[in-house]
Write an enzyme that holds these catalytic residues in place. Sequence first.
Site, PDB file in Angstrom:
ATOM      1  N   LYS A 184      22.082 -11.964  21.358  1.00 23.52           N
ATOM      2  CA  LYS A 184      22.627 -11.106  22.471  1.00 23.52           C
ATOM      3  C   LYS A 184      22.578 -11.710  23.944  1.00 23.52           C
ATOM      4  CE  LYS A 184      24.707  -8.833  20.789  1.00 23.52           C
ATOM      5  NZ  LYS A 184      24.983  -8.683  19.248  1.00 23.52           N
ATOM      6  N   ARG A 234      39.629  -8.770  24.027  1.00 24.26           N
ATOM      7  CA  ARG A 234      39.333  -9.795  22.704  1.00 24.26           C
ATOM      8  C   ARG A 234      38.935 -10.992  23.116  1.00 24.26           C
ATOM      9  NH1 ARG A 234      43.040  -7.822  18.498  1.00 24.26           N
ATOM     10  NH2 ARG A 234      43.597  -9.849  17.991  1.00 24.26           N
ATOM     11  N   TRP A 245      43.863 -17.318  24.119  1.00 25.87           N
ATOM     12  CA  TRP A 245      42.710 -17.826  23.771  1.00 25.87           C
ATOM     13  C   TRP A 245      42.573 -19.180  23.411  1.00 25.87           C
ATOM     14  CZ3 TRP A 245      38.972 -19.653  20.396  1.00 25.87           C
ATOM     15  CH2 TRP A 245      37.703 -19.824  20.634  1.00 25.87           C
ATOM     16  N   GLU A 252      18.895 -11.448  16.178  1.00 29.16           N
ATOM     17  CA  GLU A 252      19.885 -10.653  16.856  1.00 29.16           C
ATOM     18  C   GLU A 252      19.783 -10.311  18.356  1.00 29.16           C
ATOM     19  OE1 GLU A 252      22.669  -9.652  16.200  1.00 29.16           O
ATOM     20  OE2 GLU A 252      23.250  -8.101  17.799  1.00 29.16           O
ATOM     21  N   CYS A 287      43.486 -14.262  20.618  1.00 31.38           N
ATOM     22  CA  CYS A 287      44.824 -14.035  21.374  1.00 31.38           C
ATOM     23  C   CYS A 287      45.361 -12.596  21.003  1.00 31.38           C
ATOM     24  CB  CYS A 287      45.849 -14.868  20.844  1.00 31.38           C
ATOM     25  SG  CYS A 287      45.714 -16.715  21.049  1.00 31.38           S
ATOM     26  N   LYS A 296      36.311 -11.368  21.131  1.00 33.49           N
ATOM     27  CA  LYS A 296      35.838 -10.036  20.345  1.00 33.49           C
ATOM     28  C   LYS A 296      36.054 -10.363  18.649  1.00 33.49           C
ATOM     29  CE  LYS A 296      34.054  -6.184  19.474  1.00 33.49           C
ATOM     30  NZ  LYS A 296      32.651  -6.168  19.516  1.00 33.49           N
ATOM     31  N   GLU A 345      24.561 -14.909  24.575  1.00 35.08           N
ATOM     32  CA  GLU A 345      26.084 -14.708  24.371  1.00 35.08           C
ATOM     33  C   GLU A 345      26.469 -14.069  25.765  1.00 35.08           C
ATOM     34  OE1 GLU A 345      26.703 -11.038  21.119  1.00 35.08           O
ATOM     35  OE2 GLU A 345      28.317 -12.466  21.462  1.00 35.08           O
ATOM     36  N   HIS A 398       4.928 -23.921  12.334  1.00 33.51           N
ATOM     37  CA  HIS A 398       5.715 -25.060  11.840  1.00 33.51           C
ATOM     38  C   HIS A 398       6.657 -25.951  12.686  1.00 33.51           C
ATOM     39  CE1 HIS A 398       4.033 -23.655   8.038  1.00 33.51           C
ATOM     40  NE2 HIS A 398       4.290 -22.450   8.451  1.00 33.51           N
ATOM     41  N   ASN A 441      49.874 -15.338  17.897  1.00 37.14           N
ATOM     42  CA  ASN A 441      48.571 -15.213  17.407  1.00 37.14           C
ATOM     43  C   ASN A 441      48.284 -16.129  16.136  1.00 37.14           C
ATOM     44  OD1 ASN A 441      45.888 -14.627  17.190  1.00 37.14           O
ATOM     45  ND2 ASN A 441      46.325 -12.461  16.940  1.00 37.14           N
ATOM     46  N   GLY A 442      47.386 -16.877  16.162  1.00 36.40           N
ATOM     47  CA  GLY A 442      47.062 -17.650  14.948  1.00 36.40           C
ATOM     48  C   GLY A 442      46.888 -19.128  15.284  1.00 36.40           C
TER      49      GLY A 442
HETATM   50  C1  AGP Z   1      28.412 -10.360  18.519  1.00 34.97           C
HETATM   51  O1  AGP Z   1      27.666  -9.972  19.611  1.00 34.97           O
HETATM   52  C2  AGP Z   1      29.261 -11.536  18.448  1.00 34.97           C
HETATM   53  N1  AGP Z   1      30.223 -11.471  19.374  1.00 34.97           N
HETATM   54  C3  AGP Z   1      29.648 -12.114  17.134  1.00 34.97           C
HETATM   55  O2  AGP Z   1      28.573 -12.797  16.580  1.00 34.97           O
HETATM   56  C4  AGP Z   1      30.385 -11.114  16.170  1.00 34.97           C
HETATM   57  O3  AGP Z   1      29.236 -10.366  15.513  1.00 34.97           O
HETATM   58  C5  AGP Z   1      30.911 -12.062  14.997  1.00 34.97           C
HETATM   59  O4  AGP Z   1      32.121 -12.781  15.548  1.00 34.97           O
HETATM   60  C6  AGP Z   1      31.459 -11.315  13.746  1.00 34.97           C
HETATM   61  O5  AGP Z   1      32.423 -10.273  14.037  1.00 34.97           O
HETATM   62  P1  AGP Z   1      32.858  -9.254  12.926  1.00 34.97           P
HETATM   63  O6  AGP Z   1      31.619  -8.421  12.790  1.00 34.97           O
HETATM   64  O7  AGP Z   1      34.011  -8.724  13.582  1.00 34.97           O
HETATM   65  O8  AGP Z   1      33.311  -9.860  11.646  1.00 34.97           O
END
Ligand code: AGP
Length: 608
Positions: free
Chosen positions: A485, A27, A74, A481, A2, A603, A488, A504, A100-101
């Site tokens: 990517k 965000r 959100w 990673e 949020c 985000k 997501e 395995h 927010n929270g």
């Molecule tokens: C990364 O592409 C993601 N959106 C997500 O995994 C992110 O890295 C994770 O939420 C951690 O965020 P931070 O580095 O702000 O703690």
Amino acid sequence: MCGIVGYCGPRPATEILLEGLKRLEYRGYDSAGICVGDGVGAITTVKCKGKIRDLREIVPSDLAGNFGIGHTRWATHGEVNDANAHPHTDCSGNLAVVHNGIIENYTVLKKKLESEGHVFRSETDSEVLAHLISSFYSGDLETAVKQVAPLVKGTFGIICVHADEPGRIVGARNGSPLVLGIGNGEMFLASDVTAMMAYTRQVVYLEDGDIVVVDSESYRTSDVKDNNIEKKIESIDWELQEIEKGGFPTFMEKEIFEQPQSIERAMQGRLDRELATAHLGGLNLSSKQLLNIERVKIVAIGTSYHAAMVASYLFETVARIPCTAELASEVRYKNPVVEKDALHFVISQSGETADTLYAMRELQRKGATVLGICNVVGSTIPRESDGGVYIHSGPEIAVASTKAFTSQLVALYEFTLLMARMRHLSFEEGMLILENLESLPGLVAQVLASSDKIQKLAAKYCQATDFLFLGRGLNYPVALEGALKLKEISYIHAEGFSAAEIKHGPIALINEATPSIFLIPDDRLREKVISNMKEVKAREGKVIAVSVTGDDEVESIADDVVFVPRAHELLYPFLMVVPLQLFAYHCARLLNRNVDQPRNLAKSVTVE
Ligand code: AGP
């Protein structure tokens, strides 16, 4: 998650709130709303599910007023619909609040308020705040907020307004970020500085327990017992153009292409050629304390966790210090053992990730020294950690983290160099690492030049429904990673494995419809990864290799190859991850995905 924005001042509030919310779009959100006060005793709330452009369409053109609050939601409690969007108002509609929270005890509070006659209109936990503050209100919003704050369990960053108090906003923080922006005859409140950067550079970061009251000319910070709290005014060092696309179609592409510069910034002033070591100013540890460290534990999540995993290989190999990387979400609840000779790091781009923040607090409670590696200056983790390093990537707006990952790696490499040089590493060996680090921006720029080629590969493969990403050693976390990517932002299913692990189990997934992306640098595991690649080819699997310029053997086996420049073997995580970022990016674009704001994602994940 949020986003919150508030404004008090001479300008028309509606436009400033909508602009602020637009800046907070990154965000991640599913609905939005604003509440504007006309200054003569009325407030108007407009909200809807959907994007800011949807909100703009329903905001009356004559909605005038000089103070107000806004929110991007959100969803956590309750589906995505107009009623659940913020601001929430009390029964009279005279008091509006954005939150927010998460309010953990909202069911109990709601039941009590309903029994007293309050009528709820949404399924959210947040609405309880509007009714609760209203039930304590007797002409002074600040007092009511101070009475309510101790009754609420959970996390909140809130701002609220009352029709009877024109030109005033009250805010409170407990666990969710809130920043005050001080303008010239105007004040701003927001969940992060991007919402106010166009108007002011002077900010006050609020802390848990702080209550703030603002009007256009002044602000006051205090605690729930009404004790004044003096706060430091800080300057935002980001530039406005850094939160704009600068000619790129998306923030993600811009941020991928910024990496030569962001990597360079993460090294600025930290590499010492005279002593062949690195200096990290914010560690707050003496040389003696650093020498007493026998093990390192790194805690993070998502992309930051992958950086931590790379470092776990690096520390052991280069600094000869045992090192583990752990998922923040798991650490908090495993009752972690804190060893006296261990140094803990948490890594977080945003500095607000709830899993990482709570893990850090749990470790600190048990006596650990926890250092942070963060990007967002003034965020909660750097404020609460025992020291740490900023990576200076500049704002990362796209939900998918790219430049923060490579800068986190730079910080971790610098720390490794520092620790290794204090132990066994010779001047010459230290210098070799240092010079290689210095060559990184140029090498990454060379990799970026392959973007068009990678786009063609993306066009060839983006209809596949499953991908495997395979690497070993330092590049195993890079494979994870790459898979993260791709899934997501393109929504294509992808899994990352150590290349050695496939036989395995995962090799059962191989068929001609499931491409594998192999990371094959010319390091000491090259031969072994080539064998794994042959195993996949023998089962009719399609293979894309990310390999080193001139590696004819790999080229002759793989179906497609992306070459990166030959480099010191420690540098390959930087050079291998960039093609994977670009591959995910181009696949997502070709599939018409919302690259910067992928579905369901936020985000900065400020709830557990
Ligand atoms: C990364 O592409 C993601 N959106 C997500 O995994 C992110 O890295 C994770 O939420 C951690 O965020 P931070 O580095 O702000 O703690």
